[in-house]
Design a protein around this motif. Structure first.
Motif, PDB file in Angstrom:
ATOM      1  N   PHE A 170      -3.125 -12.512   6.777  1.00  0.00           N
ATOM      2  CA  PHE A 170      -3.039 -13.875   6.329  1.00  0.00           C
ATOM      3  C   PHE A 170      -4.415 -14.442   5.984  1.00  0.00           C
ATOM      4  O   PHE A 170      -4.616 -15.113   4.983  1.00  0.00           O
ATOM      5  N   GLU A 171      -5.413 -14.132   6.838  1.00  0.00           N
ATOM      6  CA  GLU A 171      -6.700 -14.804   6.688  1.00  0.00           C
ATOM      7  C   GLU A 171      -7.629 -14.085   5.715  1.00  0.00           C
ATOM      8  O   GLU A 171      -8.713 -14.556   5.427  1.00  0.00           O
ATOM      9  N   GLU A 172      -7.189 -12.946   5.202  1.00  0.00           N
ATOM     10  CA  GLU A 172      -8.089 -12.146   4.378  1.00  0.00           C
ATOM     11  C   GLU A 172      -8.195 -12.709   2.956  1.00  0.00           C
ATOM     12  O   GLU A 172      -7.224 -13.202   2.404  1.00  0.00           O
ATOM     13  N   LYS A 173      -9.374 -12.589   2.392  1.00  0.00           N
ATOM     14  CA  LYS A 173      -9.506 -12.944   0.977  1.00  0.00           C
ATOM     15  C   LYS A 173      -8.975 -11.772   0.175  1.00  0.00           C
ATOM     16  O   LYS A 173      -9.636 -10.742   0.057  1.00  0.00           O
ATOM     17  N   LYS A 174      -7.780 -11.926  -0.360  1.00  0.00           N
ATOM     18  CA  LYS A 174      -7.093 -10.765  -0.919  1.00  0.00           C
ATOM     19  C   LYS A 174      -7.731 -10.248  -2.205  1.00  0.00           C
ATOM     20  O   LYS A 174      -7.695  -9.059  -2.475  1.00  0.00           O
ATOM     21  N   ASP A 175      -8.309 -11.156  -2.964  1.00  0.00           N
ATOM     22  CA  ASP A 175      -8.817 -10.712  -4.261  1.00  0.00           C
ATOM     23  C   ASP A 175      -9.848  -9.599  -4.162  1.00  0.00           C
ATOM     24  O   ASP A 175      -9.869  -8.681  -4.958  1.00  0.00           O
ATOM     25  N   ARG A 176     -10.699  -9.691  -3.146  1.00  0.00           N
ATOM     26  CA  ARG A 176     -11.741  -8.672  -3.085  1.00  0.00           C
ATOM     27  C   ARG A 176     -11.169  -7.313  -2.695  1.00  0.00           C
ATOM     28  O   ARG A 176     -11.779  -6.287  -2.967  1.00  0.00           O
ATOM     29  N   ILE A 177     -10.006  -7.303  -2.051  1.00  0.00           N
ATOM     30  CA  ILE A 177      -9.348  -6.012  -1.812  1.00  0.00           C
ATOM     31  C   ILE A 177      -8.614  -5.577  -3.082  1.00  0.00           C
ATOM     32  O   ILE A 177      -8.690  -4.420  -3.490  1.00  0.00           O
ATOM     33  N   LEU A 178      -7.929  -6.538  -3.707  1.00  0.00           N
ATOM     34  CA  LEU A 178      -7.200  -6.188  -4.943  1.00  0.00           C
ATOM     35  C   LEU A 178      -8.159  -5.625  -5.998  1.00  0.00           C
ATOM     36  O   LEU A 178      -7.786  -4.756  -6.780  1.00  0.00           O
ATOM     37  N   ASP A 179      -9.393  -6.098  -5.984  1.00  0.00           N
ATOM     38  CA  ASP A 179     -10.397  -5.556  -6.917  1.00  0.00           C
ATOM     39  C   ASP A 179     -10.639  -4.066  -6.700  1.00  0.00           C
ATOM     40  O   ASP A 179     -11.223  -3.400  -7.548  1.00  0.00           O
ATOM     41  N   LEU A 180     -10.248  -3.566  -5.534  1.00  0.00           N
ATOM     42  CA  LEU A 180     -10.527  -2.162  -5.208  1.00  0.00           C
ATOM     43  C   LEU A 180      -9.288  -1.282  -5.339  1.00  0.00           C
ATOM     44  O   LEU A 180      -9.333  -0.079  -5.109  1.00  0.00           O
ATOM     45  N   VAL A 181      -8.147  -1.923  -5.680  1.00  0.00           N
ATOM     46  CA  VAL A 181      -6.879  -1.183  -5.675  1.00  0.00           C
ATOM     47  C   VAL A 181      -6.688  -0.350  -6.941  1.00  0.00           C
ATOM     48  O   VAL A 181      -6.922  -0.833  -8.049  1.00  0.00           O
ATOM     49  N   TYR A 182      -6.303   0.888  -6.732  1.00  0.00           N
ATOM     50  CA  TYR A 182      -5.918   1.771  -7.835  1.00  0.00           C
ATOM     51  C   TYR A 182      -4.452   2.134  -7.693  1.00  0.00           C
ATOM     52  O   TYR A 182      -3.913   2.120  -6.592  1.00  0.00           O
ATOM     53  N   SER A 183      -3.832   2.476  -8.819  1.00  0.00           N
ATOM     54  CA  SER A 183      -2.420   2.814  -8.758  1.00  0.00           C
ATOM     55  C   SER A 183      -2.084   3.755  -9.905  1.00  0.00           C
ATOM     56  O   SER A 183      -2.759   3.760 -10.938  1.00  0.00           O
ATOM     57  N   ALA A 184      -1.021   4.530  -9.716  1.00  0.00           N
ATOM     58  CA  ALA A 184      -0.495   5.302 -10.835  1.00  0.00           C
ATOM     59  C   ALA A 184       0.101   4.312 -11.826  1.00  0.00           C
ATOM     60  O   ALA A 184       0.443   3.187 -11.454  1.00  0.00           O
ATOM     61  N   PHE A 191     -12.509   8.602  -2.344  1.00  0.00           N
ATOM     62  CA  PHE A 191     -12.339   7.670  -1.226  1.00  0.00           C
ATOM     63  C   PHE A 191     -10.932   7.094  -1.225  1.00  0.00           C
ATOM     64  O   PHE A 191     -10.245   7.042  -0.211  1.00  0.00           O
ATOM     65  N   TRP A 192     -10.494   6.674  -2.411  1.00  0.00           N
ATOM     66  CA  TRP A 192      -9.198   6.019  -2.515  1.00  0.00           C
ATOM     67  C   TRP A 192      -8.076   6.945  -2.037  1.00  0.00           C
ATOM     68  O   TRP A 192      -7.144   6.526  -1.350  1.00  0.00           O
ATOM     69  N   ALA A 193      -8.185   8.223  -2.398  1.00  0.00           N
ATOM     70  CA  ALA A 193      -7.151   9.175  -1.997  1.00  0.00           C
ATOM     71  C   ALA A 193      -7.091   9.293  -0.470  1.00  0.00           C
ATOM     72  O   ALA A 193      -6.035   9.452   0.116  1.00  0.00           O
ATOM     73  N   GLN A 194      -8.242   9.174   0.179  1.00  0.00           N
ATOM     74  CA  GLN A 194      -8.267   9.319   1.633  1.00  0.00           C
ATOM     75  C   GLN A 194      -7.856   8.024   2.344  1.00  0.00           C
ATOM     76  O   GLN A 194      -7.127   8.054   3.311  1.00  0.00           O
ATOM     77  N   PHE A 195      -8.363   6.912   1.849  1.00  0.00           N
ATOM     78  CA  PHE A 195      -8.262   5.690   2.645  1.00  0.00           C
ATOM     79  C   PHE A 195      -7.546   4.525   1.950  1.00  0.00           C
ATOM     80  O   PHE A 195      -7.398   3.458   2.537  1.00  0.00           O
ATOM     81  N   GLY A 196      -7.119   4.740   0.699  1.00  0.00           N
ATOM     82  CA  GLY A 196      -6.481   3.655  -0.045  1.00  0.00           C
ATOM     83  C   GLY A 196      -5.358   2.958   0.724  1.00  0.00           C
ATOM     84  O   GLY A 196      -5.349   1.731   0.838  1.00  0.00           O
ATOM     85  N   PRO A 197      -4.414   3.740   1.274  1.00  0.00           N
ATOM     86  CA  PRO A 197      -3.301   3.081   1.966  1.00  0.00           C
ATOM     87  C   PRO A 197      -3.769   2.232   3.150  1.00  0.00           C
ATOM     88  O   PRO A 197      -3.171   1.194   3.435  1.00  0.00           O
ATOM     89  N   VAL A 198      -4.834   2.658   3.809  1.00  0.00           N
ATOM     90  CA  VAL A 198      -5.316   1.883   4.957  1.00  0.00           C
ATOM     91  C   VAL A 198      -5.958   0.586   4.458  1.00  0.00           C
ATOM     92  O   VAL A 198      -5.709  -0.499   4.978  1.00  0.00           O
ATOM     93  N   LEU A 199      -6.743   0.711   3.404  1.00  0.00           N
ATOM     94  CA  LEU A 199      -7.398  -0.465   2.834  1.00  0.00           C
ATOM     95  C   LEU A 199      -6.352  -1.511   2.424  1.00  0.00           C
ATOM     96  O   LEU A 199      -6.541  -2.709   2.626  1.00  0.00           O
ATOM     97  N   LYS A 200      -5.246  -1.025   1.874  1.00  0.00           N
ATOM     98  CA  LYS A 200      -4.216  -1.967   1.420  1.00  0.00           C
ATOM     99  C   LYS A 200      -3.560  -2.716   2.577  1.00  0.00           C
ATOM    100  O   LYS A 200      -2.933  -3.745   2.366  1.00  0.00           O
ATOM    101  N   GLU A 201      -3.713  -2.198   3.798  1.00  0.00           N
ATOM    102  CA  GLU A 201      -3.194  -2.955   4.950  1.00  0.00           C
ATOM    103  C   GLU A 201      -3.863  -4.328   5.024  1.00  0.00           C
ATOM    104  O   GLU A 201      -3.302  -5.271   5.562  1.00  0.00           O
ATOM    105  N   GLY A 202      -5.064  -4.417   4.477  1.00  0.00           N
ATOM    106  CA  GLY A 202      -5.767  -5.699   4.482  1.00  0.00           C
ATOM    107  C   GLY A 202      -5.028  -6.764   3.686  1.00  0.00           C
ATOM    108  O   GLY A 202      -5.194  -7.954   3.922  1.00  0.00           O
ATOM    109  N   LEU A 203      -4.189  -6.323   2.743  1.00  0.00           N
ATOM    110  CA  LEU A 203      -3.443  -7.280   1.932  1.00  0.00           C
ATOM    111  C   LEU A 203      -2.334  -7.951   2.732  1.00  0.00           C
ATOM    112  O   LEU A 203      -1.716  -8.896   2.281  1.00  0.00           O
ATOM    113  N   LEU A 204      -2.093  -7.448   3.924  1.00  0.00           N
ATOM    114  CA  LEU A 204      -1.049  -8.046   4.759  1.00  0.00           C
ATOM    115  C   LEU A 204      -1.618  -9.156   5.623  1.00  0.00           C
ATOM    116  O   LEU A 204      -0.885  -9.882   6.266  1.00  0.00           O
TER     117      LEU A 204
END
Ligand code: ADP
Length: 639
Positions: free
Chosen positions: A399-413, A384-397
């Motif tokens: 203002f009103e989003e609770k960022k932690d719950r997205i950061l909990d899903l973030v993977y990185s090299a 999933f992350w390979a397909q949609f990770g970059p889109v999901l990370k748009e949520g970190l931009l």
């Protein structure tokens, strides 16, 4: 209007050719595509009728299949919205969807089978050409008197002529190819076969699908049984909205078929989730996360194809953008509200408290199910992350989003293991107690980042650094340095880096070093003053002689390039050149400088140190010719 012959758009020709010669084994899907189009047209007519009652038919909205075994034809009739002559040209003579167009353009050499195409797009109407060698579409738009007939044998052209239809709607007549069991073409005039296909693919279509099979003459005489059978005109689909049934009663196969029905994507979805909102507002939703990203995930018009809105089982609209934020635009499905008015308009939705409540609930559920997936099956999650990770990370931009719950899903090299990604929260978990920041580096490629001089001190001390390579990473990390689990994010290429360590030189020693190199640094600084704003000694370099760093608030070169590309003005700023006091080059330069402070070679070496630093971070030299010339001169001298 005159009868006319027109050419198909080039892409349609290609598509038709693919369909006509298709080896795709499951040819039955043509019927699903046509029923699904009919169902969409019925939705549209019902919706139009909400504001303009005279557009509704007097009889029930529905779909009828008429099979004629003798003539070898199958008709699919609906009393939906219908099409005008222009719409027939527009809808059936051209392809509008950008993703499909691109795909076809790239398919120049495609021959024969293309299951990919069917999988990716569900080629809709054109799937008819897998089983028919002539297709006739008669249509009359609701509210119009005239009908028009469109027909083609699938070669390069189609004909249009005025015609008559008693009521608004569309009738598609397929002149069927010969039955070819090995080639996957069944007898699509057979009652049992047709019932089976409808049951399998279109059972949940919310309009009745009825079937008439014209009997052969000799059969007609056969008496009363026949007459009784003919009277039984009940729908052959159950019409049961799948999201209203208890999840335990719905099979995976049914969920998958419904997914295909609403998305036209023929691949397995990654997961589905059924959820209900209870309390002040009541709503049910059945959502899907696709297995593969659609071609047009980053196209503007794709922004919201995902969610269909129903009110008390009545279809209201497609692409209800207010129900899902942009960063979850890949989520597909239906939402059925108990309380909204049937007459809601798009404008009203934006402010509707209920819609906001539903959206909030859905976002929570989607993120929750991703989080569960991560825990249960990390490998699948990484797909999933390979397909949609970059889109999901748009949520970190947002203002009103609770960022932690997205950061909990973030993977990185990460520098820890080049063969796999790490979850951000695992990184934090591994951080030694005295490590204050989450160290990261952004850039365009993992390999360039991994060999960057900026990482040398980190590698030597075994401090793990995240390597982030999606364009969006630049933006969210820049926008407002966030914190995660009370740790700040720190770019290894920005600001001063202080990796505490007992074996490190003490302050006095550092001072001494600075003093010793002071004049040389100044000389280097004046040689490269147009390129950098400061030259200083580095604590992050171990093997490399030089690197470029930015100040904490500065835009990274990649982000600068992105903003410029987007037409934004970006103030010019220069980087800082850091030099490694322990490198042999620096020691020799110091010698050169002590012997003769105005040695012209010093400025050449300074430019080379700067150029090297640019190259090491994957950047481009403004004057590569000058760089190579200086390099050659110095090489000649040294040899
Ligand atoms: P898709 O359904 O994916 O948009 P199709 O090629 O199947 O692609 O159909 C193209 C368009 O033709 C549809 O979007 C719709 O506007 C129109 N269309 C197809 N079938 C019907 C129908 N039975 N009644 C009204 N319009 C239809």
């Amino acid at each position: 209007m005159p009868t006319e012959t027109r050419e198909f758009q080039a892409e349609v020709k290609k598509l038709l050719d693919l369909m006509i010669h298709s080896l795709y084994s499951n040819k039955d899907v043509f019927l699903r595509e046509l029923i699904s189009n009919a169902s969409d047209a019925l939705d549209r007519r019902r919706f139009a009728g909400l504001t303009q009652a005279d557009l509704l038919p007097t009889e029930e909205l529905g779909i009828r299949l008429v099979a004629d075994p003798e003539a070898r034809t199958l008709c699919i009739e609906d009393n939906g919205i219908g099409m005008t002559r222009d719409e027939l040209i527009e809808n059936l003579g051209t392809i509008a969807r950008s993703g499909t167009l691109e795909f076809l353009r790239n398919q120049e050499s495609a021959k024969g089978d293309s299951p990919d195409l069917i999988g990716q797009f569900g080629v809709g109407f054109y799937a008819s050409f897998m089983v028919a060698d002539r297709v006739v579409v008669e249509s009359r738009k609701a509210g119009e008197e005239k009908a028009c007939t469109w027909s083609t044998d699938g070669s390069g052209e189609y004909e249009l002529e005025d015609s008559q239809l008693d009521a608004a709607g569309t009738r598609i007549t397929l002149h069927l190819k010969d039955v070819d069991i090995d080639g996957g073409i069944k007898d699509y005039t057979d009652e049992w076969e047709l019932k089976n296909i409808v049951k399998r693919f279109s059972d949940f279509v919310s309009y009745p699908v009825r079937l008439t099979v014209n009997k052969k003459e000799e059969e007609e005489k056969e008496g009363e049984d026949e007459a009784a059978a003919a009277l039984d005109d009940s729908p052959i689909n159950s019409m049961k909205a799948i999201w209203t049934r208890p999840a335990s009663e719905v099979s995976d196969e049914e969920y998958k078929e419904f997914y295909t029905h609403i998305t036209h994507d023929h691949q397995e979805p990654l997961l589905h989730l059924a959820t209900a909102l209870e309390g002040t507002f009541e709503a049910r939703a059945l959502l899907y996360i696709p297995g593969l990203a659609p071609f047009d995930l980053y196209h503007r018009e794709m922004a919201h194809r995902g969610i269909q809105l129903y009110v008390r089982r009545v279809f209201i609209m497609e692409e209800c953008s207010d129900l899902m934020p942009d960063y979850l635009r890949f989520v597909k499905g239906v939402v059925d509200s108990e309380d909204l008015s049937l007459n809601v308009s798009r404008e009203m939705l934006q402010q509707d408290r209920q819609i906001q409540a539903i959206r909030k609930h859905l976002v929570k559920k989607v993120l929750q199910s991703l989080s569960d997936l991560r825990k249960q099956d990390e490998e699948k999650y990484l797909g999933f992350w390979a397909q949609f990770g970059p889109v999901l990370k748009e949520g970190l931009l947002l203002f009103e989003e609770k960022k932690d719950r997205i950061l909990d899903l973030v993977y990185s090299a990460s520098t820890r293991d080049d063969s796999k990604l790490t979850a951000l929260d695992d990184y934090v978990e591994r951080m030694p107690e005295d490590q204050e920041a989450i160290y990261y580096m952004t850039g365009t490629s993992r390999d360039v980042l991994a060999s960057s001089p900026h990482l040398e001190a980190f590698k030597e001390k075994g401090v793990e650094v995240l390597l982030l390579t999606d364009p969006v990473d630049e933006v969210w990390l820049q926008q407002m340095p966030p914190e995660y689990k009370e740790k700040r994010f720190q770019s290894v290429g920005k600001g001063e880096i202080d990796l505490q360590d007992e074996s490190e030189k003490d302050e006095a020693e550092t001072k001494e070093e600075e003093e010793a190199f002071k004049d040389l640094i100044q000389a280097i600084g004046s040689a490269v003053q147009n390129e950098v704003k400061e030259v200083r000694l580095s604590s992050r370099l171990k093997q490399s002689p030089s690197c470029l760093v930015l100040e904490d608030g500065d835009l990274s070169p990649q982000l600068e390039a992105m903003l410029r590309q987007a037409g934004q003005e970006v103030p010019d700023h220069k980087p800082i050149l850091e030099l490694n006091p322990n490198h042999a080059i620096m020691k020799k330069l110091q010698g050169l400088f002590e012997a003769n402070g105005t040695d012209p070679r010093i400025s050449n070496y300074a430019s080379l140190l700067f150029g090297q630093a640019v190259l090491a971070e994957g950047g481009q030299l403004t004057d590569p010719a000058a760089f190579t010339q200086k390099l050659s001169e110095l090489m000649a001298e040294a040899i």
